[in-house]
Scaffold this motif. Structure first.
Motif, short mmCIF file in Angstrom:
data_model
loop_
_atom_site.label_atom_id
_atom_site.label_comp_id
_atom_site.label_asym_id
_atom_site.label_seq_id
_atom_site.Cartn_x
_atom_site.Cartn_y
_atom_site.Cartn_z
N UNK A 105 0.83 -1.21 0.00
CA UNK A 105 0.00 0.00 0.00
C UNK A 105 0.86 1.25 0.00
N UNK A 106 0.50 2.17 -0.87
CA UNK A 106 1.14 3.49 -0.91
C UNK A 106 0.29 4.45 -0.08
N UNK A 107 0.52 5.75 -0.23
CA UNK A 107 -0.26 6.77 0.46
C UNK A 107 -1.73 6.63 0.10
N UNK A 108 -2.59 6.53 1.11
CA UNK A 108 -4.01 6.28 0.86
C UNK A 108 -4.88 7.53 0.98
N UNK A 109 -4.29 8.65 1.38
CA UNK A 109 -5.10 9.85 1.58
C UNK A 109 -5.33 10.60 0.28
N UNK A 110 -6.40 11.38 0.24
CA UNK A 110 -6.69 12.22 -0.90
C UNK A 110 -5.69 13.38 -0.98
N UNK A 111 -5.57 13.93 -2.17
CA UNK A 111 -4.66 15.06 -2.40
C UNK A 111 -5.46 16.25 -2.91
N UNK A 112 -5.19 17.42 -2.34
CA UNK A 112 -5.80 18.67 -2.79
C UNK A 112 -4.89 19.29 -3.84
N UNK A 113 -5.39 19.47 -5.06
CA UNK A 113 -4.61 20.04 -6.15
C UNK A 113 -5.02 21.50 -6.34
N UNK A 114 -4.03 22.40 -6.29
CA UNK A 114 -4.28 23.83 -6.37
C UNK A 114 -3.65 24.41 -7.63
N UNK A 115 -4.11 25.57 -8.09
CA UNK A 115 -3.51 26.21 -9.27
C UNK A 115 -2.04 26.52 -9.04
N UNK A 116 -1.29 26.54 -10.10
CA UNK A 116 0.13 26.88 -10.02
C UNK A 116 0.30 28.26 -9.39
N UNK A 117 1.20 28.36 -8.44
CA UNK A 117 1.45 29.63 -7.78
C UNK A 117 0.62 29.85 -6.53
N UNK A 118 -0.39 28.99 -6.30
CA UNK A 118 -1.23 29.12 -5.11
C UNK A 118 -0.44 28.66 -3.88
N UNK A 119 -0.54 29.40 -2.79
CA UNK A 119 0.15 29.02 -1.57
C UNK A 119 -0.35 27.68 -1.07
N UNK A 120 0.57 26.86 -0.58
CA UNK A 120 0.20 25.56 -0.04
C UNK A 120 -0.79 25.73 1.11
N UNK A 121 -1.81 24.90 1.13
CA UNK A 121 -2.82 25.00 2.17
C UNK A 121 -3.51 23.66 2.33
N UNK A 122 -4.35 23.54 3.33
CA UNK A 122 -5.15 22.34 3.51
C UNK A 122 -6.58 22.64 3.12
N UNK A 123 -7.37 21.59 2.96
CA UNK A 123 -8.77 21.77 2.59
C UNK A 123 -9.51 22.62 3.61
N UNK A 124 -9.22 22.37 4.90
CA UNK A 124 -9.91 23.09 5.97
C UNK A 124 -9.55 24.57 5.98
N UNK A 125 -8.39 24.93 5.41
CA UNK A 125 -7.94 26.32 5.44
C UNK A 125 -8.44 27.13 4.24
N UNK A 126 -9.10 26.48 3.29
CA UNK A 126 -9.62 27.23 2.15
C UNK A 126 -10.73 28.17 2.61
N UNK A 127 -10.84 29.34 2.02
CA UNK A 127 -11.86 30.30 2.46
C UNK A 127 -13.26 29.82 2.15
N UNK A 128 -14.24 30.25 2.95
CA UNK A 128 -15.64 29.88 2.69
C UNK A 128 -16.04 30.25 1.27
N UNK A 129 -16.81 29.38 0.63
CA UNK A 129 -17.26 29.65 -0.72
C UNK A 129 -16.35 29.11 -1.80
N UNK A 130 -15.19 28.54 -1.42
CA UNK A 130 -14.29 27.98 -2.41
C UNK A 130 -14.96 26.81 -3.12
N UNK A 131 -14.86 26.76 -4.43
CA UNK A 131 -15.44 25.67 -5.20
C UNK A 131 -14.38 24.60 -5.43
N UNK A 132 -14.65 23.40 -4.97
CA UNK A 132 -13.71 22.28 -5.11
C UNK A 132 -14.33 21.25 -6.04
N UNK A 133 -13.62 20.91 -7.11
CA UNK A 133 -14.14 19.97 -8.09
C UNK A 133 -13.82 18.53 -7.73
N UNK A 134 -14.80 17.63 -7.87
CA UNK A 134 -14.59 16.21 -7.67
C UNK A 134 -15.73 15.45 -8.32
#
Length: 257
Positions: A105-134
């Motif tokens: 087994x490799x890493x089993x957690x999901x990965x948050x992909x952000x636009x190039x140049x976007x500061x590294x962050x976690x899902x919980x730290x995204x501002x309210x109203x952020x649209x996340x595609x899945x």
């Protein structure tokens, strides 16, 4: 069948970069253990690879494996390799296909992909109203793809003998437990449910944490089950049944918005 005269295994795989990287790792392990057996890599473009849009539009279940299954069952390949997350649940699996080997087994957690140049962050730290595609209802409801599985046709003892020794035992145990949860729920890749199992190397007991999520954002149902490693599938079924007894069928019937 793999005849003693040919001593060649034809392995079907998707052509995506991730699939080819996984196939390369398996090929290295296979060739190291079986230097006298040729391994031919056959690229099979899946329906999921060719489709641009929600997987639900093409049936969802098996979108990345149906064509490979066809190649396997009609004998065009001897084995196939895929991410466990892309396999239909056991109750939906095409008959005549056997899991031969499971890689570590490799890493089993999901990965948050952000636009190039976007500061590294976690899902919980995204501002309210952020649209996340899945495309996954589970991720949409909850806001994990770490296992690589090699399969062969049922009854192909030559393939089983070559592939089974490459199984990583601990990963196979937890995978069996997790897939048993989904089978009990009759769920799949379009189901807002999750299962994560861990194996205690000392006690040789497997613990499964499972949940059914509410696609509308309501409270989730959660449970855990524990038992011996040699009964991993039973431990997973117990967790799935516990969720059903707690009312999971109601949530499983809810369509995501």
């Amino acid at each position: 069948m793999i005849t003693l005269h040919s001593r060649t295994v034809r392995l079907g795989t998707r052509p995506s970069p991730m699939a080819m990287e996984q196939t390369g790792r398996f090929a290295d392990a296979f060739r190291s253990r079986n230097p006298d057996v040729a391994l031919d890599i056959c690229k099979i473009t899946s329906e999921g690879d060719a489709h641009h849009g929600p997987l639900s539009q093409i049936g969802g279940k098996g979108a990345f494996t149906r064509r490979a299954d066809e190649h396997l069952l009609d004998g065009r390949v001897n084995a196939t390799i895929a991410c466990a997350k892309d396999l239909p649940s056991p109750h939906d699996r095409a008959p005549g296909i056997i899991v031969a080997a499971v890689l570590p087994r490799e890493e089993a957690r999901d990965v948050l992909i952000l636009p190039s140049g976007h500061a590294a962050t976690t899902l919980a730290e995204l501002p309210p109203g952020t649209r996340v595609g899945t495309s996954a209802p589970r991720r949409a409801a909850r806001r994990r793809c770490g296992d690589v599985v090699i399969e062969h046709r049922a009854g192909d003892e030559d393939a089983a003998a070559l592939l089974s020794p490459l199984t990583h035992r601990a990963t196979r145990i937890v995978l069996d437990a997790e897939r048993a949860v989904l089978s009990s729920l009759e769920g799949g890749c379009l189901t807002a449910a999750s299962a994560h199992a861990v194996l205690d190397p000392v006690t040789q007991k497997v613990t499964v944490h499972a949940a059914v999520l509410d696609p509308s954002g309501g409270p989730a149902l959660r449970t855990a089950s524990c038992g011996p490693a040699d009964r991993a599938a039973e431990v997973g079924r117990d967790a799935g049944l516990a969720l059903l007894h707690a009312g999971a069928a109601r949530l499983l019937a809810v369509s995501p918005h």
